[in-house]
Design an enzyme around this catalytic site. Sequence first.
Site, PDB file in Angstrom:
ATOM      1  N   ARG A   1       0.847  -1.194   0.000  1.00  0.00           N
ATOM      2  CA  ARG A   1       0.000   0.000   0.000  1.00  0.00           C
ATOM      3  C   ARG A   1       0.881   1.243   0.000  1.00  0.00           C
ATOM      4  O   ARG A   1       2.098   1.148   0.137  1.00  0.00           O
ATOM      5  CB  ARG A   1      -1.033   0.006   1.124  1.00  0.00           C
ATOM      6  N   GLY A   2       0.228   2.387  -0.161  1.00  0.00           N
ATOM      7  CA  GLY A   2       0.943   3.635  -0.347  1.00  0.00           C
ATOM      8  C   GLY A   2       0.964   3.942  -1.833  1.00  0.00           C
ATOM      9  O   GLY A   2       1.411   3.123  -2.636  1.00  0.00           O
ATOM     10  N   ALA A   3       0.450   5.111  -2.218  1.00  0.00           N
ATOM     11  CA  ALA A   3       0.266   5.398  -3.640  1.00  0.00           C
ATOM     12  C   ALA A   3       1.545   5.199  -4.456  1.00  0.00           C
ATOM     13  O   ALA A   3       1.527   4.474  -5.462  1.00  0.00           O
ATOM     14  CB  ALA A   3      -0.299   6.811  -3.813  1.00  0.00           C
TER      15      ALA A   3
ATOM     16  N   ARG B   1      -6.799  -0.964  -7.452  1.00  0.00           N
ATOM     17  CA  ARG B   1      -7.359   0.020  -6.519  1.00  0.00           C
ATOM     18  C   ARG B   1      -7.637   1.286  -7.323  1.00  0.00           C
ATOM     19  O   ARG B   1      -6.845   1.676  -8.182  1.00  0.00           O
ATOM     20  CB  ARG B   1      -6.412   0.303  -5.344  1.00  0.00           C
TER      21      ARG B   1
ATOM     22  N   GLN C   1      -2.462   2.253   9.894  1.00  0.00           N
ATOM     23  CA  GLN C   1      -1.143   2.430   9.282  1.00  0.00           C
ATOM     24  C   GLN C   1      -0.275   3.382  10.089  1.00  0.00           C
ATOM     25  O   GLN C   1       0.955   3.261  10.087  1.00  0.00           O
ATOM     26  CB  GLN C   1      -1.289   2.952   7.838  1.00  0.00           C
TER      27      GLN C   1
ATOM     28  N   ASP D   1      -3.070  10.519  -2.488  1.00  0.00           N
ATOM     29  CA  ASP D   1      -3.280   9.429  -3.433  1.00  0.00           C
ATOM     30  C   ASP D   1      -3.601   9.949  -4.832  1.00  0.00           C
ATOM     31  O   ASP D   1      -3.282   9.305  -5.827  1.00  0.00           O
ATOM     32  CB  ASP D   1      -4.386   8.498  -2.934  1.00  0.00           C
TER      33      ASP D   1
ATOM     34  N   LYS E   1      -5.861   9.412   2.464  1.00  0.00           N
ATOM     35  CA  LYS E   1      -6.426   8.499   3.465  1.00  0.00           C
ATOM     36  C   LYS E   1      -7.553   9.143   4.258  1.00  0.00           C
ATOM     37  O   LYS E   1      -7.462  10.314   4.642  1.00  0.00           O
ATOM     38  CB  LYS E   1      -5.296   8.079   4.415  1.00  0.00           C
TER      39      LYS E   1
END
Lengths: 332, 332
Positions: free
Chosen positions: A45-47, A82, A175, A216, A227
Amino acid sequence: MIQPVRWADDAVEYIDQRHLPHETRVVRAQTVDELEAAIQTLAVRGAPAIGVFGAYAVALLRRNISDDAAFEAAVQRISTARPTAINLSWAVDRVLSAHDMLAEANTIHDEQRKVDQLIAQSALPLFSGASRILTHCNTGPLATAGEGTALGTIIAAAARRKLSVYVSETRPLLQGARLTMYELREAGVDATLIVDSAAAVTMQQKKIDLVIVGADRIARNGDTANKIGTYGLAIAAAHHGIPFYVAAPRSSFDLSLESGAVIPIEERGSNEVRELNGAAIAEAGTAIYNPAFDVTPARLVTAFITEYGILQPPYAESIPDLANRPALAVLA
Amino acid sequence: MIQPVRWADDAVEYIDQRHLPHETRVVRAQTVDELEAAIQTLAVRGAPAIGVFGAYAVALLRRNISDDAAFEAAVQRISTARPTAINLSWAVDRVLSAHDMLAEANTIHDEQRKVDQLIAQSALPLFSGASRILTHCNTGPLATAGEGTALGTIIAAAARRKLSVYVSETRPLLQGARLTMYELREAGVDATLIVDSAAAVTMQQKKIDLVIVGADRIARNGDTANKIGTYGLAIAAAHHGIPFYVAAPRSSFDLSLESGAVIPIEERGSNEVRELNGAAIAEAGTAIYNPAFDVTPARLVTAFITEYGILQPPYAESIPDLANRPALAVLA
C-alpha cells in the site's frame, strides 16, 4: 532502509505490511492473481509504492504471458486493482509504452527514490521554524518504495533539528500506529501516537506547528484525495491557524481532472471496521460506511511539496504548470 | 430497557460494559475496592450513570462501614474515581447530605430517568426538519441508567419520524461501535457505523442535518468537556454549517467553573490505545498521548438541551440562570 517492493527476477517480492510491526513477512507474487491480491488486500500500500509494484508486475506478466489478449486482460486487472491512487495506472501506462518493460520499471523505482529525496529537500525550509509536527497514515519508505513523501520530509528534517512528531493511528487499518510509529522509531525520531479523534485537541494543546500528509491523487485545482481522516485534519488545522502541507510526487497529480469531485473514492469492506485482529468489535450485521479516502478541498491546503519545489496557491496556475517541467532525468 | 446500574440491597449490581455487545455480564460490587474499580475501569461509564452508581455506592458503604473516618476515606475514593465528569461528585455530595442515603440515591436514579425524558422532549423540535444525525460515543440508557441524553433524544425522535443515524466508533474504547450501535439496534433505529476520522467526509457527503453529543462537564460559560473527539466533530460541524447540540442534565453543569480551561481532563493509560481485545496494535514501549476527553469551546455549541428546555447563547446568561430553576420535583 526497509524495502517494501523488490524485483526478484522470477517474481515481485514484497513485505506483507498487514503483519507489521510484529512480523516482517516477505512474500513472492508471480501470477496475476497473486499480484492483484497484493494490491487489493493492502499487503502492498501507499500510492507511490503500488505504482512501483504495478510497474514490476506488468514487466513480470509480459515475461510470463505470451498471448497478447491475455496479457492485456492481466494488465487491466493490475491497473484497476485500486481506484483512488493515480500512481498505479500512471506507472502501468508508462511501462506498457516502453520498449524494455523491466528497465522502465527499474527506472520508475529509481526515480521514486530520487523524487523522495528531492521532496525532502523541497520541504526543509518549511521545518525551519517548526518542531511539533502532526502526520497521518503512513507515507514513509513502506509507502513509496523510496524514502517516503510526507514522512520522508519529517525524517530528513529530524536529522537536522529535534522534532516531536504526533502520529494519528489511522483507523481502520492503523497504518499510523503500525507503520509510521515503526518507521519513526527505526529513524530515531521522537514520536507519540494518538487516536485519530485526538488530533484536534492535540493541535490545541500541543501547539502543533505544522501538519503534513501525503496524497493518493491530486486534481488540477489542488483538491486532494488521501487516506480517510485527512479532510478532518485539514479542517482542524485551518481552525487553529496551523499550516497544512501535502507532500506528493508529480505522479500523484492527475492533471486530467478538473476537481476532486471526479476523483473515484474507494469504499472498502465493512470487516475492516467491524473486526480487528480477527476479533469482532461491533455486532455481526452492523451497517458500516467505510470510505478509504476523503477529498480535502484545495483551499485547505497551505502548499504542495513536490520534487519540483513548493507549489503555492493559486493552484489553478501552479499545478497545471507541472506539465511544463522537465523530466526528472533532466532535472537530476 | 437495559439497566446498567441497580441497587441489590447488599450490593450495587452493574453490567460490565467492557464486554458488550458480545456478552451481558452482570457484576456485584460490595467493597470500596470493587466499587471504585467499576468506575475506574469503565465497566460502568457515562457521566450520569456513574453519578447514579456513585450514589448507590455511598449508601452501601455507609451501611457497611461504621467507622466515620474509614467511611469518609472510602467516599473520597468513590468521589474521585474519575476526574472529568461532574455528575459523580455531585451525586456523592447529595447523598452525603441526606438523612436517608439510600432513599436519596434512589431519588437521584428516579430523577435521572425523568430528566432524560424531559431532555428528549426538549429536543423534539430540533429534529423536526432533521433526518440525518451524527452522534459520538455512547449517551444512551447504558450511559445514564435512565433513557439516555443525546442518544435518548435520537431514540425518542426516531419513534416519531424516520431517522438515519451515523455513529462514530469512538476510539480508543469503541463505545460508539460497541454500545451505541447496540442500543440503536435494540431501539430499531436505522444506524451506520463509521470510523471517527470519517466524520468530516460523512458530514460533507451524507449531508448530516445535525450533530448531537452528551457532556461530562459543562463550565459556566458553556465550554464543554466530553469524550475525546467531540471537539473535532464540533469544528467539522461548524465548517459545514451543521448545528452542533449538547444534550445534558443540570447535574452536568459545573457553575463553579468560569471556563473549560479549568476542567480537569483525565489522561488514561497507553494500553487503551496500544491494545485491542488483548492484541497489540503498536509496538511495546510506544509513546502514547491518551486524553479521555477534550473541551469544546462554547462558541462551537449551537445550543444545550436540558431538562429545563433549550439553552441558547449567550451562555454567560442562560447557563448561570440554571441556578434559579426550580428543583425537579417542583417541575414534574
